[in-house]
Design an enzyme around this catalytic site. Structure first.
Site, PDB file in Angstrom:
ATOM      1  N   GLN A   1       0.826  -1.202   0.000  1.00 31.88           N
ATOM      2  CA  GLN A   1       0.000   0.000   0.000  1.00 31.88           C
ATOM      3  C   GLN A   1       0.862   1.254   0.000  1.00 31.88           C
ATOM      4  OE1 GLN A   1      -2.555  -0.342   3.399  1.00 31.88           O
ATOM      5  NE2 GLN A   1      -3.923  -1.823   2.431  1.00 31.88           N
TER       6      GLN A   1
ATOM      7  N   GLU B   1       5.243   9.490   5.272  1.00 29.71           N
ATOM      8  CA  GLU B   1       4.970   8.325   6.104  1.00 29.71           C
ATOM      9  C   GLU B   1       5.910   8.342   7.303  1.00 29.71           C
ATOM     10  OE1 GLU B   1       5.146   4.867   3.606  1.00 29.71           O
ATOM     11  OE2 GLU B   1       3.335   5.402   2.512  1.00 29.71           O
TER      12      GLU B   1
ATOM     13  N   HIS C   1       4.506  -4.240  11.219  1.00 28.83           N
ATOM     14  CA  HIS C   1       3.768  -3.035  10.870  1.00 28.83           C
ATOM     15  C   HIS C   1       2.816  -2.727  12.014  1.00 28.83           C
ATOM     16  CE1 HIS C   1       1.412  -0.072   8.771  1.00 28.83           C
ATOM     17  NE2 HIS C   1       2.248  -0.125   7.750  1.00 28.83           N
TER      18      HIS C   1
ATOM     19  N   ARG D   1       8.458   2.837  12.470  1.00 30.07           N
ATOM     20  CA  ARG D   1       7.546   1.724  12.731  1.00 30.07           C
ATOM     21  C   ARG D   1       7.903   0.928  13.981  1.00 30.07           C
ATOM     22  NH1 ARG D   1       6.696  -0.527   6.528  1.00 30.07           N
ATOM     23  NH2 ARG D   1       5.329   1.182   5.865  1.00 30.07           N
TER      24      ARG D   1
ATOM     25  N   SER E   1      11.540   0.136   0.544  1.00 28.90           N
ATOM     26  CA  SER E   1      11.728  -1.226   0.027  1.00 28.90           C
ATOM     27  C   SER E   1      11.388  -1.349  -1.450  1.00 28.90           C
ATOM     28  CB  SER E   1      10.912  -2.223   0.837  1.00 28.90           C
ATOM     29  OG  SER E   1       9.573  -1.804   0.939  1.00 28.90           O
TER      30      SER E   1
END
Length: 557
Positions: free
Chosen positions: A59, A134, A257, A306, A409
């Site tokens: 996503q 993010e 996550h 994260r 990634s």
């Protein structure tokens, strides 16, 4: 506890020869295949179908410095901070410098990234593209497609481009073991594979010889009971490399996550991801008592890296506020109807369990997401074994260190895969003849796939976000018992090979997690909560001649 050195399989009945064979069909493998194809013959081997891997489900987007208000130094710094001291700065800098070109490359191939909706264009930005933020990023630099369907668009683009360029694909083909050279047993000559039907039943076994073997098979999220990864992500490439005598490193660094959709206490297997981009749009985490989770925990609060957010959620759940100890809530109701426009896939997943995210808080919990460790490789895919290359999540290149920065990634997969493909187009390794026993059947014990659930449950219970020596010892005992239960009577099939690979990976992860007596990045030990400067080192795991695991440390960056 001995692990298999080769997977049990019937005798070989066919052979095929190509210049390059790529194991895996995600962004990294397809990028390599596409880049090498104009010059070389290339075959992509996938145990399912092209889009069955993790790329399709991503996503988050691709991270790259496209805004003139951002800088390479900012992106490098953010990546190093997230990696908690184990990133290789030179490798990170190379990736960051090449990231913008990789995004533009995908656009030239036909990828449709979301256009900007800013009423006033960003000064100096020369393409119409939306840039978002993010967790762990200090600037807007994430490129998305379809809001939360970025991976699917990257997969579509690379699939169409690779097939159009003449890349050959062998679906429903399981890569069993590397084939080594006849005169040089430390050099790769090809790979032994098994063709299966759609149910995973073996139809034939063959050998693919090649000048270059590329492992691009992804991570090992399915070793845990709850994961964002699709069912095909079972660590096959890493297990294969271990059986061939290649050491792998930093397997203890499994990124959880923080916001995976919580479907209930009995949910198992692949779970729907609630993208970090939701928090990038201002969503806030609350516990069941209505208290913010991230306030005062980190300067970036809900947009912290994260590992920080996952650990904070786990700690809050352990307190059971409001009597709830297995999930928290993500509040994005400020977006209202715009939530569906921005995140259509997440909206659909929420509605499946009766949640309307425009008006209700979303139940979430951490789940296994990304494998930061893997085969030690350079950014160009080179490994320590001649003739063998590796790209993507299956690798440990120095980019991610102890914890991956969000959306690095996919970028790494494009940069690394394309670099490798271009290098192999330019020059192939010398071809070597395969070992004489390449056509013979292989014996050995396989794990009954019925035991896979037991394995995954033990890993999630004892090797999750927060670990300790007692729990890790129990996980080691559980995996040891499973290893002893493996039998030569178990029939070869996709399911039994995957189960055996998962067992190999689980033993290696637990061994590494026990050895690293500190907390760093996404490896958290409640009995060793501090980050120890003496542990700025990599942990390498190898499989010896009798199938036992060896542990060694090597200097960090």
């Amino acid at each position: 506890m001995a692990l298999p050195r080769r997977l049990k399989a019937p005798p070989t009945t066919w052979q095929r020869d190509v210049d390059v064979v790529v194991i895996g069909s995600g962004a990294a493998g397809l990028s390599a295949a596409l880049a090498v194809r104009p010059v070389r013959s290339v075959l992509v081997v996938t145990k399912d179908v092209l889009e069955a891997g993790s790329t399709q489900w991503a996503q988050g987007g691709l991270a790259g410095v496209l805004d003139p208000a951002d800088s390479t130094e900012n992106h490098v710094r953010d990546t190093l901070v997230a990696g908690a001291g184990l990133c290789d700065e030179d490798v990170v800098r190379t990736l960051v410098e090449e990231a913008p070109a990789s995004i533009r490359y995908l656009m030239r191939l036909g990828a449709a990234f979301d256009p900007s909706h800013d009423p006033v264009p960003r000064p100096g930005l020369d393409i119409d593209i939306a840039l978002t933020r993010e967790g762990g990023h200090s600037h807007d630099r994430i490129v998305h497609s379809g809001g939360d369907r970025s991976g699917a668009e990257v997969q579509r683009t690379l699939e169409e481009s690779a097939l159009g360029a003449g890349v050959d694909v062998m679906n429903h083909t399981f890569a069993l073991d590397l084939v080594m050279g006849a005169r040089d047993p430390e050099r790769v000559a090809g790979v032994r594979v098994a063709r299966t039907d759609v149910d995973g039943v073996v139809t034939s076994v063959g050998t693919i010889t090649a000048s270059a073997v590329v492992i691009a098979s992804g991570g090992y999220g399915q070793v845990f009971a709850s994961t964002s990864n699709p069912p095909a992500v079972t660590g096959d490439g890493i297990a294969m490399a271990l059986r061939a005598g290649l050491a792998v490193r930093d397997l203890e660094f499994v990124q959880f996550h923080p916001t995976v959709l919580w479907r209930g206490p009995g949910a198992r297997g692949q779970q729907a991801l609630v993208s970090e981009a939701v928090r990038g749009e201002g969503a806030i985490l609350y516990d069941a008592a209505g208290v913010r989770v991230m306030a005062g925990v980190h300067p970036q609060e809900d947009l912290a890296p994260r590992d920080v957010v996952s650990a904070a959620i786990s700690a809050r759940m352990a307190e059971a506020p409001g009597g709830v100890d297995d999930h928290v809530f993500l509040d994005a109701t400020h977006l209202g109807a715009r939530f569906h426009e921005r995140f259509p896939s997440i909206t659909a997943a929420c509605r499946e369990i009766g949640i309307e995210p425009a008006t209700e808080r979303i139940p979430v919990a951490p789940a296994a997401h990304y494998s930061c460790g893997g085969l030690t490789a350079r950014l160009d895919g080179t490994t320590a074994m001649r003739g063998l290359f590796a790209v993507g999540e299956v690798t440990s290149t120095g980019v991610h260190g102890a914890n991956r920065l969000a959306s690095n990634s996919l970028t790494e997969s494009i940069v690394s895969g394309t670099r490798l493909g271009r290098d192999l187009a330019w020059e192939l390794p010398d071809r070597v003849a395969p070992a004489a026993d390449v056509d013979e059947p292989t014996a050995g014990a396989l794990l009954d796939p019925v035991r896979s659930r037991e394995l995954r449950t033990a890993m999630s219970r004892h090797v999750g976000v927060v670990r300790d020596e007692s729990g890790l010892a129990m996980a080691l005992g559980a995996t040891g018992s499973l290893a002893r239960s493996a039998s030569g009577d178990v029939a070869p099939s996709r399911e039994s090979w995957e189960a055996t690979n998962l067992l190999t990976i689980a033993r290696a992860v637990v061994t590494a997690a026990l050895a690293r007596t500190e907390s760093r990045g996404c490896h958290r030990r409640s009995d060793h909560p501090a980050t120890d400067p003496a542990w700025v080192r990599h942990l390498s795991i190898g499989l010896d001649a009798v199938g036992d695991l060896d542990v060694a440390t090597t200097p960090g960056p």
